[in-house]
Structure formats: structure tokens, C-alpha cells
Design a protein around this motif. Structure first.
Motif: not given
Lengths: 281, 439, 298
Positions: B204, B261, B394, B397, B400-401
Motif C-alpha cells: 500500500s 498490509p 494507474r 491502484a 493495491e486491490k
């Protein structure tokens, strides 16, 4: 007349309120207590877990280092100068515009007010680029003027004064003055302003601290270290990788001192309110 | 209600006086602009606070050589540094000497950054001083624009005590080793939750860092986020290398739970003894020396190669006299004695190769892995094309998910679809900016 | 103001002119310039700014990061508003009630100071408070038998953390404004009501609140607008400066700054600003309606 209203309510209720307010005040201050405490911690203790509220081995190293290695007092002085001028400008422009927009109904005023308010919606960082290019074209980079130019007016300030003026200055008062033959400037200066003392004091505080915490604009416009303001100075302690937390906290704690003093002094100005401003039935 | 009463309080004379005083004060302050640039004053902008002592040290030497010239070193966090460069370069208000990474390319191409002067060009072009890789990193179409200074390069940092306790005698050699080692190194509480991560992964954080770390791991498998072909670029991770890399993250986070995380991560976790190993640049050595001097640790090169982010000094100033002085400063920063000091005291790796760093490396063996790597070690860098930060942001992002998505764990088809969607987005950005070329 | 209308007109225009001139120069012009850029493609350095019509807006509609930022920002702004205004009103009323006491100054200062403290060190202190493992918040929850929460890492909880930090800063501002508003209410109104036998609650409900309406409108508009403009709070809580990165709560201004200064897409960032402007204008208009309607009803 005393500011304290003798309501006859029992002292017990007041004690309960005091306890509640005390608890909330301390809760609000807790993170700041950590900040001040961090200023006196050694690097090892800063990393210690769980964090201590009272340093085990308090040290003045951070403070000393900050004062030795950075022009901290110069930054604070710069900021005070910048914030004072900005406050003077904002209080003046807001008082005039707020009063006029509250008390005069002319066609187009609604639009003017709406436009002023709308400018507050766009984040400063977004229109900073054209403004920067303008200041640069005018040759004002690295000058106090260049710094100040973005802080001469405050949309919220005009809005604030307008809102207060609507209720705090009775139309009858203005009308009566006109009947007595008073000029408009005289009415503004001698009738309206005294009644707006509290709001103007509050606005002064807000304007001062807006300048005090300014960051994005001074960073690019006053790019020289010794010409910098405190908030940018504080940012010099950070890097992408590690934070000199102890020093950062020490500098932030020092910067808190003038803030608190200023607030305490200004507060006396606006706590009196209407009761003390001379207007009575 | 009588309006007249309201007029009663006369304006205090003190108020008038105060106002006059304020006006006088304001006039005085206005009349005095902030100290203007003196004739003989050079300004240097940097984005690394820890380098401030280095630049000031060089400035002091510079002052000895040119007593009438002052150098003001102005350092701020990298993010803000990038911002001031972006604003000041087009308007010609930048400092005389600025430190830049790959973004120098866009200013050079736009004609906002003049090329290096003859002395600096000669110094940089000398193959004795720099490898071609480094020379290219300050040049545009063969023309030298800056003087290289240091570079960010990554190795594995590992806690030798924890390795010994887990019965591991040396660092992991292959990427597969990393996972098996991480499993052995993870310490857990009674409920099985990790308390010390076996391998701290970047899961993260703010922006492109996540994708940059992903790229470093993927480089070991032979993949790249974007790859060049004939001056055009394409996404090169919707493939086996990408799948292996993402799978390894998912294995560690979701399947084997060697890291989570919410655990402390990176250099901080390592200093605190809350992770057994992680990958990072050489500045960590200086950081550990400051924050956890007793920490037992060692470093090792990564299995296949590393990222290299070269940082150089550039001189945007148009004033010929100032420019000559500024270039002189950049060369002075590259004096062997200063570079040894930089390595020893700051920990960033100097780029110049004809300097004897052995004294520092002997005293601080952790530097060994940064300079003595296998012959076939391969390096990559972030391309200096404008959309690279958007591509990485991008992708970050999405990653991270993705890292925390149980639906992806152990499901190769889902991983492939995930990577395909991300790579399509990357290519779309490249196309929009006119940098895309089919592989 | 019939009798003074003539002179009033002149005064109003003369007084307003300098202020409007400054406004036009330092606000309207740069903002208009920004809005114009939203229809162009510009990378800050290029002298060329090709006109691309609504392409920026079209792209924004499908931009996952922008939509996420928009969603987060809206949630945060409304939550901060919902927490701040009632809390500030209650605190202001209580402090105002105790104004004669020596402690009032302390209360007011303690509640206001978070508004002016330098954000970065303050946010770092908050990071401790929220720390998943041994932060005081989880410790406190533990005492009530609640399991420790990964505050800064969970996508939902991270948003809550940003809300708490913003409300912490916003409430002092609102309290200050509301207290000044309460102090500016003429005491005669209270005295008259008290003679009619009104109790404290009734005084608050039927005198303080309606008299405060313009000030309440101000505070809620400012709180909402400021909350739509937050950025540093979200960034600092997620920043990896300490090697302990949190979940980055992407907000609009952060996204705009990234597009301007990292991706060098100024026109695209300007298009985001236009959308932000449109949304907040509508919301502000709604607030004005809300307050005007109520005052008409009362």
C-alpha cells in the motif's frame, strides 16, 4: 453588565458542563501533546513502541538542532510579517465588500456575491499555475508583493462579514443615521464597523492563520530558503524516505507558541460581542 | 430604540493611531522586497533532504575557489521539488543548479534546458568516468545535458540473526527461494497471524511506489511494465513474467500469509526487527546506522538485476557567467574525495567509476552488494517518457486491490485477465500520448 | 433606505470597485484561465495548447481513479459536515453558556488550536493514534472487548481516519464562528424571552438558533467547500515516509495535483476542477435554499 448571565440555574449543571468541556478539550489536545512530547524525544525513543507521552529521557537536541541548522526564527518573522499584512488586507477588503453586499440591494449584487463565493470552491492549487505565470510576468517572484498577491482577498471573509452584517447591523440604525444627515462613509466607519468588531476580530484570526499555514503558494513564489515562511520551512524536514520526526516536531512546537499567543490576544478582541460594543436598547 | 445612542462611542484616538502605525509598517515592509538575488549568488535545488550536508560541503569548497560566489542550497521533499521544477522551468525562474531524475528529458526536448558546457560535456563523455548507461541517462540524442551524480539501485537487506534462527545460512538465490525463505522466516502469534513478516512487500502507500516495486520483482522474471522498441513503447507484463510476479505476491499475502498490509513495512519494520528481509536502495544503510546501529544485517544482490534511477545535476540558467560557475560546481561535486564522502556519510551510490570506494566498502560491508554484483546482472530504469508516472500510478491502484483479492489467489486465469486489463490501460495511455508501438 | 438610496449607490460602487478589481486580477482571471484550459490539452511546458473540446470530460467519465476520488471526496465532505456542525453548535452553546468562567478561554483555545497546527506533524501524531498494532485507539477499543482494527489499511476504515482528522481540524473553526455569532445576538432578546418564562433550552431553540441562521449557513457552506478541497490530510495519513504506508484515500485535489505536476496534464486537471466546481455550486445553492426556506417558515 456582566458577560455571565445570572440564570439562576444550579451550579451543578455548570460543573457538569465544565467536566464535559474539559474532557473534550483534552481529547482535542491529545495529538498535539504527542507532537510536543516528540519534540523532546531521542531518535531511539521516537521509534519505541508503544509511544510514550512523557519522554523517558527528555532531550533538547532536537530544539538545538533546529535552531542551529535552520533559520527558524527568520521563518517565523517572515511569516508574521506576511500574515500581518495579509490579515490587514483581508479584513479591510472583507469589511467593505461584506457590508456593501449585505446592506445594499442593487441589481447584479447577487451575481457578484455568487461569483465571489464560487471562486472559493476551486482549490487554490488548481489555478495556481496561471496565477504563478502572472506574478512571474509582473516580475514579482521572490518578493513580498508576489507572496501577498494571492492573499489580499478571501472569499469566505466577504461571505462571513456579509452574513454577520445581515443580522448584527439593523437597517433602522443605518436609516436613522441617514435621516440625521450622516454620509455613507461615516455610517460605515462609525456605525457599522463598531458593531462588527467581534466578527472582524474572528476574521482577523482566520486570515492570520490562513497565511500562517500557507504552503503551496509560498513554496513556488518565494523559493529562496531564507525568504521562506514557516510552513514551507517545516516541510524541509521531510524527505521521501524518512522523516526527521523529532526535529520536525520541535520546529512545529516552536511555531505553535506564537500561534497560541496570537490567538489568546485576539480572542480578547472578539469575545466581548455586542454587549460591550456600546449598543443597548 | 434610539439610533443616536449607537453613535455615542467616539472613535478612540488610539484606534486611529494604530491604523496609521499599521499603514506605516506595511509601507516599510512593502518597500523592502525579499532579498533579491545578489549578483554572485547561485541557488541549488534538491529533492533529498539527506543530501543537504553534501551539497553544502561542496559549496564550502566552491567558496574557497571562488570567494565572491555564494551557493544557497535549497532542499525540499521530492514531491514539492518536482512541483517547483514543473512551474519554474517553463517560466525561466528555476534555480541555477537543479537536481533531476529522468524528467530532464522533457525539458531538454522542449528547449528549456541548455546542454552542458564544453568542460562538463568533456568530463561526462570520458568513458573512464562513467559507464555508457550513466552517460545516456543525462543525454538526449547524443548530446550531454547534465552531470551524473548518484543513483538509486536496489539490493536485498536481510536480518542475519533471523536467518540463523530459521536455519538459513545465506540469502535467497532465486525468486522461488524468496517465498520459501519468507515462509521459514515469518514469526507468528498463537493464532497464526504474522507478527514478524518473512519478506516485507510494498502492498500500500501513496502512488507509483507500489508499481515500481512490482517492476523490480518482475524484472527478476524477465518482465517489464513498459518496454521500448524502435523508440516506441508497449506494456510487457500481461505474460508469464507478470503472472509469476503477481502470483508470488498473492502467495505471500493470501495463501501463505507471510506478510499482511497492516504490518509495519520496509525500512522502518527492518530497523524495528519486524521483518526479516526487504528490497531497497543504499540510503537504508545510512538510515539504519542512525536509527538501529546494533542491527545485525547483510545485503545481497537480487537474483537477476536491479532498477537504477540515475540522478544528475543540471544548469537551466541562461546567464553565461553564472552557468560557467554552476557547471564548475557540478564538476566539483564529482571530485573523488566528495564522492567518497557522499557514499560514506549519506549512503547514496555515486555514479563515477574511476574512484576508489574500497575504504568505505571495507568499513561498511553492506555496500558490497551494490558495487560487486555478478557479471550478468542486468539493470533497467524508468523511461523518460512523459506518461511513465501515469502508467505506474494507474497500475499501482490496480495492484493495491489485486494483492488483497482472494479471487486471484491460485487462479491463473483470473490473474491473466487482471494483467490483461491493466496492460490494456497502460497501452491506452501510451497511445494517447503518442508513445505506443506494437511489440 | 429610500432617502439614502442615491448616495448609497455611489458609496456601494466606489467601495466595491477596488475589491472587485483585486478579485478580478487574482481570482477570476486565473480561474477563468484554468477553466479555459479544461477544453485544451496542455503539458505546462509546451507553447502549443491544442483545443480538444470535451475530450477531457469524456475521458474523466471513464477514469477509475477520478471516479474513486470523487466518491471518496463526497463521502468525506458530507461526513465531516455531519459531524462538525452539530458538534460545533453544541460546543459553542456550552462554551457560550460558561463564558463568564475563567475556563472559557482554555476551552476555546484547546478546540481552536488543531485548526492552526502544522498539518504534517499533527497527522503523524494521528498516525500513532490509529496504529493497527499498539495505537491508543485500538488499546481503548480492546478495553471494551472490541478486536483491534487495521485503521489505516482497510479501505473503509482509512476513509474514516481521514474524516476524523478533518473533523478534528474543522470543528475549532466552526466553534469560533458560532461563538462570535452567539455573542453578537442582542442580550435584550434573551431578557425579553426570559421574562416570558422561557428556559435555557427554549432560549437556545427559539432565539439562538434562528438568530444564528446566517452564521450557520456560513459555517456549513465553508465546512462543505473546505472538505471538498482536502488533500494533505489524506496524503499524509497514507504517506510512506516512515516506511509504514497506509491505504491512500484518493481525493479530488490529490488527483488533480498528480495530473498537473506528475502526469503534466494541466487541461485534464482543469476539467476535474470544472466538475468539482459544478458539484459544489449545486450543493452550496442547496444550502442557501435550505436556510432561506426554513427562515421563511419560522
Amino acid at each position: 453588565m456582566s458577560a455571565e448571565r445570572a440564570t439562576g440555574a444550579s451550579g451543578v449543571a455548570d460543573r457538569v458542563i465544565d467536566v464535559a468541556l474539559m474532557a473534550i478539550s483534552f481529547a482535542m489536545l491529545t495529538p498535539l501533546a504527542f507532537l510536543v512530547s516528540n519534540a523532546f524525544k531521542t531518535p531511539a525513543e521516537l521509534l519505541a513502541w508503544p509511544p510514550t507521552l512523557i519522554p523517558d529521557a527528555p532531550t533538547l537536541d532536537n530544539l538545538r538542532a533546529v535552531i542551529r541548522e535552520t533559520p527558524l526564527f527568520r521563518w517565523i518573522f517572515n511569516t508574521i510579517a506576511f500574515a500581518t499584512l495579509s490579515t490587514a488586507a483581508i479584513v479591510t477588503t472583507s469589511a467593505v465588500a461584506g457590508y456593501v453586499l449585505a446592506k445594499f440591494r442593487l441589481p447584479g449584487f447577487g451575481l457578484i456575491f455568487g461569483t465571489i463565493l464560487a471562486t472559493a470552491i476551486i482549490p487554490f492549487e488548481v489555478y495556481m499555475i496561471p496565477l504563478y505565470l502572472g506574478v512571474q510576468a509582473a516580475g514579482l517572484l521572490n518578493t513580498l508583493w508576489g507572496l501577498l498577491i494571492a492573499y489580499l482577498v478571501m472569499s469566505f471573509g466577504i461571505f462571513l462579514i456579509r452574513q454577520y452584517a445581515m443580522t448584527s447591523i439593523p437597517d433602522e440604525l443605518i436609516e436613522a443615521a441617514r435621516v440625521d444627515g450622516a454620509g455613507e462613509w461615516w455610517i460605515f466607519l462609525r456605525v457599522a464597523l463598531p458593531l462588527m468588531r467581534g466578527p472582524l476580530g474572528a476574521l482577523g484570526v482566520l486570515a492570520f492563520f490562513q497565511a500562517w499555514t500557507a504552503f503551496a503558494w509560498p513554496l513556488v513564489v518565494a523559493a529562496k530558503t531564507e525568504a521562506q515562511v514557516i510552513e514551507v520551512g517545516l516541510a524541509l524536514f521531510q524527505t521521501g524516505f524518512t522523516v526527521e520526526l523529532g526535529r520536525l516536531s520541535a520546529a512545529a512546537a516552536v511555531a505553535l507558541v506564537p500561534s497560541v499567543v496570537f490567538f489568546a490576544v485576539m480572542r480578547r478582541n472578539f469575545v466581548r460581542g455586542v454587549a460591550a460594543s456600546g449598543m443597548k436598547e | 430604540m434610539s439610533a443616536r445612542d449607537a453613535f455615542a462611542p467616539p472613535p478612540g484616538p488610539s484606534a486611529t493611531r494604530r491604523r496609521a502605525l499599521c499603514a506605516a509598517l506595511a509601507a516599510t515592509l512593502m518597500a523592502a522586497p525579499l532579498p533579491a538575488l545578489a549578483q554572485q549568488k547561485l541557488t541549488l535545488w534538491s529533492g533529498w533532504t539527506e543530501l543537504k550536508p553534501f551539497y553544502e560541503r561542496v559549496a564550502a569548497q566552491f567558496k574557497k575557489k571562488h570567494p565572491d560566489v555564494d551557493i544557497s542550497v535549497e532542499v525540499i521533499a521530492l514531491r514539492e521539488h518536482e512541483k517547483r521544477i514543473a512551474l519554474a522551468m517553463p517560466s525561466g525562474a528555476a534555480a541555477d543548479i537543479i537536481e533531476m531524475q529522468v524528467e530532464y528529458g522533457r525539458y531538454a526536448e522542449a528547449g528549456l534546458l541548455p546542454p552542458a558546457n564544453a568542460a562538463a560535456t568533456a568530463f561526462v563523455s570520458d568513458p573512464k568516468h562513467f559507464d555508457k548507461f550513466v552517460q545516456d541517462a543525462v543525454s538526449v540524442s547524443g548530446k550531454v545535458y547534465g552531470v551524473p551524480l548518484f543513483r538509486g539501485q536496489t539490493v536485498l537487506f536481510y536480518n542475519t540473526d533471523m536467518f540463523a534462527k530459521a536455519g538459513l545460512s545465506g540469502p535467497p538465490k532465486t525468486m522461488e527461494d524468496y517465498t520459501t525463505y519468507a515462509e521459514k522466516l515469518t514469526q507468528r502469534d498463537s493464532a497464526g497471524k504474522p507478527t514478524v513478516s518473512g519478506w516485507s512487500l510494498r502492498l500500500s502507500g501513496g502512488g507509483m511506489g507500489i508499481a515500481e516495486k512490482f517492476w523490480i520483482n518482475m524484472h527478476q522474471y524477465g518482465g517489464a511494465v513498459v518496454r521500448e522498441k524502435n523508440g516506441k513503447w508497449f506494456a510487457d507484463y500481461a505474460n508469464e513474467a507478470g503472472r509469476k510476479t503477481l502470483k508470488q505476491y498473492l502467495d505471500n499475502v493470501i495463501v501463505k500469509k507471510t506478510v499482511s498490509p497492516e504490518m509495519k513495512a520496509d525500512a522502518e519494520a527492518f530497523s524495528l526487527g519486524q521483518t526479516a528481509m526487504f528490497i531497497r536502495e543504499s540510503w537504508v544503510i545510512g538510515d539504519i546506522a542512525k536509527k538501529a546501529p546494533g542491527l545485525p544485517y547483510a545485503t545481497a544482490p537480487l537474483p537477476k538485476g536491479s532498477i537504477v534511477i540515475p540522478v544528475g545535476l543540471y544548469v537551466p540558467t541562461k546567464d553565461a557567467k553564472k552557468a560557467a560557475l554552476a557547471w564548475d560546481y557540478t564538476l566539483m561535486a564529482n571530485e573523488p574525495e566528495n564522492l567518497v564522502w557522499l557514499l560514506d556519510n549519506v549512503g547514496w551510490l555515486p555514479n563515477r567509476k574511476d574512484v576508489d570506494y574500497s575504504g568505505v566498502i571495507k568499513a561498511k560491508p553492506a555496500f558490497e552488494a551494490f558495487v560487486n554484483y555478478p557479471k550478468d546482472h542486468s539493470f533497467f530504469t524508468l523511461p523518460f517518457i512523459t506518461p511513465v508516472s501515469e502508467v505506474l500510478t494507474r497500475l499501482a491502484a490496480r495492484l493495491e486491490k489485486g494483492y488483497l483479492d482472494p479471487a486471484l489467489a491460485g487462479n491463473d486465469a483470473a490473474i491473466d485477465a487482471f494483467l490483461k486489463a491493466a496492460a490494456d490501460e497502460t497501452n491506452t495511455i501510451l497511445k494517447r500520448e503518442g508513445f505506443y508501438g506494437a511489440p | 433606505m429610500r432617502s439614502g438610496a442615491r448616495s448609497g449607490l455611489g458609496f456601494a460602487l466606489v467601495a466595491l470597485a477596488p475589491v472587485l478589481t483585486i478579485y478580478a486580477t487574482v481570482r477570476i482571471y486565473p480561474i477563468a484561465e484554468t477553466l479555459r484550459l479544461s477544453l485544451h490539452n496542455w503539458n505546462i511546458i509546451s507553447p502549443r495548447k491544442p483545443f480538444i473540446g470535451l475530450a477531457n470530460f469524456e475521458e474523466l467519465m471513464g477514469d477509475a481513479l477520478f471516479l474513486e476520488a470523487l466518491r471518496n471526496t463526497t463521502i468525506i465532505a458530507f461526513a465531516v459536515l455531519a459531524i462538525t456542525i452539530p458538534a460545533a453548535l453544541a460546543l459553542a452553546a456550552l462554551i457560550n453558556h460558561r463564558y463568564g468562567s475563567r475556563l472559557a478561554g482554555f476551552y476555546e483555545t484547546a478546540i481552536f488550536i488543531p485548526h492552526v497546527v502544522s498539518l504534517v506533524p499533527a497527522a503523524l501524531a494521528w498516525k500513532w493514534v490509529f496504529d493497527a498494532k499498539l495505537g491508543p485507539l485500538n488499546w481503548l477499543l480492546g478495553r471494551f472487548g472490541v478486536a483491534a482494527q487495521p485503521w489505516l489499511y482497510d479501505p473503509v476504515l482509512a476513509v474514516i481516519c481521514v474524516i476524523v482528522l478533518c473533523a478534528w481540524q474543522a470543528v475549532g473553526y466552526a466553534v469560533l464562528i458560532l461563538i462570535v455569532g452567539m455573542r453578537n445576538i442582542s442580550p435584550s432578546l434573551y431578557e425579553a424571552a426570559r421574562l416570558d418564562g422561557a428556559n435555557s433550552w427554549q432560549l437556545f431553540r427559539f432565539i439562538t438558533t434562528p438568530q444564528l441562521k446566517p452564521v450557520l449557513l456560513y459555517v456549513s457552506v465553508v465546512t462543505l467547500i473546505s472538505s471538498f478541497n482536502i488533500y494533505a490530510q489524506a496524503f499524509v495519513l497514507a504517506s510512506d515516509s516512515q516506511g509504514a504506508p497506509g491505504k491512500l484515500v484518493r481525493v479530488l485535489v490529490l488527483d488533480m495535483l498528480e495530473n498537473s505536476f506528475r502526469n503534466y496534464r494541466v487541461g485534464y486537471a482543469a476539467a476535474e476542477a470544472v466538475i468539482l466546481l459544478a458539484i459544489v455550486l449545486v450543493l452550496t445553492g442547496a444550502q442557501f435554499r435550505l436556510f432561506r426556506d426554513r427562515s421563511a417558515a419560522s
